[in-house]
Design a protein around this motif. Structure first.
Motif, PDB file in Angstrom:
ATOM      1  N   PRO A 162      -2.269  -4.625   3.439  1.00 31.95           N
ATOM      2  CA  PRO A 162      -2.152  -6.013   2.971  1.00 31.95           C
ATOM      3  C   PRO A 162      -3.486  -6.740   2.905  1.00 31.95           C
ATOM      4  O   PRO A 162      -3.598  -7.751   2.215  1.00 31.95           O
ATOM      5  CB  PRO A 162      -1.225  -6.653   4.002  1.00 31.95           C
ATOM      6  N   LEU A 168       6.116  -5.590   0.458  1.00 33.20           N
ATOM      7  CA  LEU A 168       5.149  -4.655   1.021  1.00 33.20           C
ATOM      8  C   LEU A 168       5.564  -4.395   2.464  1.00 33.20           C
ATOM      9  O   LEU A 168       5.588  -5.314   3.290  1.00 33.20           O
ATOM     10  CB  LEU A 168       3.734  -5.238   0.958  1.00 33.20           C
ATOM     11  N   TYR A 212       4.824  -6.225   7.954  1.00 31.60           N
ATOM     12  CA  TYR A 212       3.776  -5.293   8.357  1.00 31.60           C
ATOM     13  C   TYR A 212       3.442  -5.509   9.834  1.00 31.60           C
ATOM     14  O   TYR A 212       4.063  -6.324  10.522  1.00 31.60           O
ATOM     15  CB  TYR A 212       2.530  -5.505   7.475  1.00 31.60           C
ATOM     16  N   ILE A 230       5.975  -9.754   2.719  1.00 28.71           N
ATOM     17  CA  ILE A 230       5.147  -8.752   3.395  1.00 28.71           C
ATOM     18  C   ILE A 230       5.713  -8.568   4.795  1.00 28.71           C
ATOM     19  O   ILE A 230       5.857  -9.538   5.553  1.00 28.71           O
ATOM     20  CB  ILE A 230       3.676  -9.174   3.478  1.00 28.71           C
ATOM     21  N   ALA A 243      -0.669  -6.264  -2.050  1.00 32.96           N
ATOM     22  CA  ALA A 243       0.385  -7.231  -2.382  1.00 32.96           C
ATOM     23  C   ALA A 243       0.094  -8.010  -3.658  1.00 32.96           C
ATOM     24  O   ALA A 243       0.959  -8.752  -4.131  1.00 32.96           O
ATOM     25  CB  ALA A 243       0.565  -8.206  -1.217  1.00 32.96           C
ATOM     26  N   SER A 284      -5.909  -6.444  -1.405  1.00 37.46           N
ATOM     27  CA  SER A 284      -4.548  -6.347  -0.897  1.00 37.46           C
ATOM     28  C   SER A 284      -3.635  -5.604  -1.866  1.00 37.46           C
ATOM     29  O   SER A 284      -3.685  -5.810  -3.088  1.00 37.46           O
ATOM     30  CB  SER A 284      -3.972  -7.742  -0.624  1.00 37.46           C
ATOM     31  N   ILE A 334      -4.229 -13.102   2.124  1.00 35.99           N
ATOM     32  CA  ILE A 334      -4.589 -11.766   1.656  1.00 35.99           C
ATOM     33  C   ILE A 334      -5.821 -11.839   0.758  1.00 35.99           C
ATOM     34  O   ILE A 334      -6.042 -12.817   0.048  1.00 35.99           O
ATOM     35  CB  ILE A 334      -3.419 -11.094   0.910  1.00 35.99           C
ATOM     36  N   THR A 366       5.649 -14.008   4.963  1.00 35.54           N
ATOM     37  CA  THR A 366       4.784 -13.013   5.599  1.00 35.54           C
ATOM     38  C   THR A 366       5.260 -12.853   7.031  1.00 35.54           C
ATOM     39  O   THR A 366       5.011 -13.722   7.882  1.00 35.54           O
ATOM     40  CB  THR A 366       3.309 -13.462   5.554  1.00 35.54           C
TER      41      THR A 366
END
Length: 521
Positions: free
Chosen positions: A464, A432, A405, A403, A482, A480, A476, A361
């Motif tokens: 997310p 994501l 983001y 992820i 994800a 989410s 999450i 992440t």
């Protein structure tokens, strides 16, 4: 004439009025003072390190101007506390005046040597009192400080005079004198345990061809402008383990600043970096929390080694004032890595290199000002002072089941200087990603999101649903985007998430399998 008469009458009134005031008539206090708190907690400090400055407000709510005959520390001149009362420093004061309906600030600090006490057992609760007046009029405010013992690593080897030494580094076999403060660790200092915290002043350098081993549960605290340097041929092995208590993180290795007060808990830039020099080898970090640095991890060189120069697993990196992880023509692999809140990029792979992250992440919700770069930055060059570029291969940069983001857009940038002799290989698979190019600013083959050589199975610009990005809680939730988006091939490689939850059946993206958030009242 009228103006002159008005001035004369006004002046006369002021003289008569001032002669009737009692500005300088202070009555003795009667034990009726009020305080902003009845106990001042100075939080935890390390032995022999000065605390922050705390304040106490003293109120005179009576209709009389009063004089407090004495304000003093109960332990007198032997007290480890220091006071500043009405601009005067000391430990005892006489005839302190406070006007009617007014107040007075008292500022309090402490520096305490835990070795002065019998059997402190690693911590010692030190107390004293501020006494106001005496006898039946006496009032008291308690002072409380928890003192933590530690192992100190100073630039000088004797740990006595704190003389600042210039650190000489072995870089590529050549001894280079730096302007850094610090020294090489001694042989007996190359294993850090969880017995006591470590407080490091300046840079602690792992000598060439040696290994610094940090055991599970160890706590490392760095003073301003301090860090760790891993020299040519040297290694750093951080051997944290999973913690059952995610608040205490009892088995993780924690790297942070040396200010223990709550106000410093999430302040970026309190210390410098853990720096893996070109030539350092076989560095591993497992189950660590690294927070409040300038650059948490800085890795240089060795992109073509058979094994990765740096392997990071099950690790959280937060609140870096510049970069969470900065690679410069190096090789880094990461699994179950969580990075958030960096003043520039959470992860930057620059000047080419080799980078592989799986189930990580990597986000950036920096809110301390403007940041120039995205969560993930990849490039293949560096510019010198004359703006001349050095270009090297980005041999590979793979992000799998991740992820990526943040609170900016876009959160990936692929910054390439094209050269037929140089490769620029990257791929995002089942990630994501926040990337929305409304103004068509990002063009060219690197940003062709339909090109399966670079992008495959990704989800773009959906939420997310993190628990709390400001508090670095990046689990999450049920909503989410994800959830169940992970490719099982990568989940099999990393079967458990960072909280030791199995993910192989229905893998989510990122370092965490999702949870159900409690409903708000």
């Amino acid at each position: 004439m009228k103006r002159y008469l008005y001035f004369t009458l006004t002046l006369g009134f002021l003289i008569l009025w001032s002669s009737c005031r009692k500005d300088f008539e202070f009555s003795p206090s009667t034990g009726s003072l009020q305080f902003s708190k009845d106990t001042v907690y100075l939080d935890t400090v390390f032995t022999n390190i000065g605390s922050s400055t705390y304040n106490l407000k003293v109120y005179n709510n009576s209709d009389d101007d009063i004089s407090i005959p004495s304000v003093k520390l109960a332990q007198g001149e032997t007290s480890n506390y220091r006071l500043n009362v009405d601009g005067m420093a000391g430990k005892s004061f006489e005839n302190i005046e406070i006007l009617s309906k007014d107040s007075l600030y008292i500022f309090i600090e402490s520096t305490i040597d835990i070795n002065n006490f019998t059997n402190p057992n690693g911590t010692y609760l030190y107390t004293d009192q501020i006494e106001f007046d005496a006898g039946t009029n006496q009032q008291k405010v308690e002072l409380v400080t928890l003192v933590q013992d530690a192992i100190f690593i100073y630039p000088d080897r004797e740990n006595t005079t704190k003389v600042i030494e210039t650190l000489t580094l072995n870089i590529g076999g050549e001894l280079v004198e730096t302007n850094l403060q610090g020294r090489e660790l001694l042989p007996e200092e190359l294993t850090f345990t969880n017995t006591k915290p470590y407080v490091i002043y300046g840079f602690a350098a792992v000598p060439p061809n040696e290994t610094l081993t940090i055991n599970a549960g160890a706590r490392l605290h760095f003073h301003d402008n301090s860090g760790i340097i891993v020299s040519n041929g040297a290694s750093l092995n951080v051997n944290g383990e999973f913690s059952t208590d995610q608040d205490l993180l009892e088995n993780e290795v924690i790297f942070e600043g040396d200010r223990l007060e709550p106000n410093f808990a999430d302040v970026p830039g309190q210390w410098d970096t853990i720096w893996f020099l070109d030539g350092s080898i076989n560095n591993t970090i497992n189950y660590a929390t690294i927070k409040n640095a300038t650059i948490a991890l800085l890795s240089d060189g060795n992109p073509n080694e058979a094994t990765n120069k740096l392997t990071i697993t099950n690790t959280q990196i937060y609140n870096s004032s510049a970069f969470g992880v900065l690679g410069r023509n190096t090789s880094i692999a990461g699994e179950n890595v969580v990075i958030n809140n960096a003043g520039q990029s959470s992860f930057a792979g620059t000047l080419g290199g080799k980078y592989n992250f799986t189930h990580s992440t990597i986000v950036n919700y920096w809110n301390n000002g403007f940041r120039q770069f995205p969560s993930v930055l990849l490039n293949n060059f560096i510019l010198d002072e004359d703006n001349v570029a050095t270009i090297t291969d980005l041999a590979e940069a793979n992000f799998n089941n991740c992820i990526i983001y943040g609170n900016d857009n876009p959160e990936i940038i692929l910054d390439e200087i094209e050269d037929d002799a140089i490769v620029f290989n990257f791929k995002f698979t089942n990630c994501l990603i926040r990337f929305r190019d409304n103004n068509n600013n990002f063009t060219g083959p690197n940003y062709d999101l339909e090109d399966t050589n670079h992008y495959e199975g990704n989800t773009f610009n959906e939420e997310p649903n993190f628990l709390d990005t400001e508090l670095n809680k990046l689990i999450i939730g049920d909503d989410s985007a994800a959830i169940n988006k992970g490719l099982s091939t990568f989940a099999t490689q990393v079967p458990n998430d960072i909280l030791n939850t199995n993910r192989t059946t229905s893998p989510d993206l990122g370092a965490y399998q999702h949870i159900t958030f409690p409903e708000e009242d």
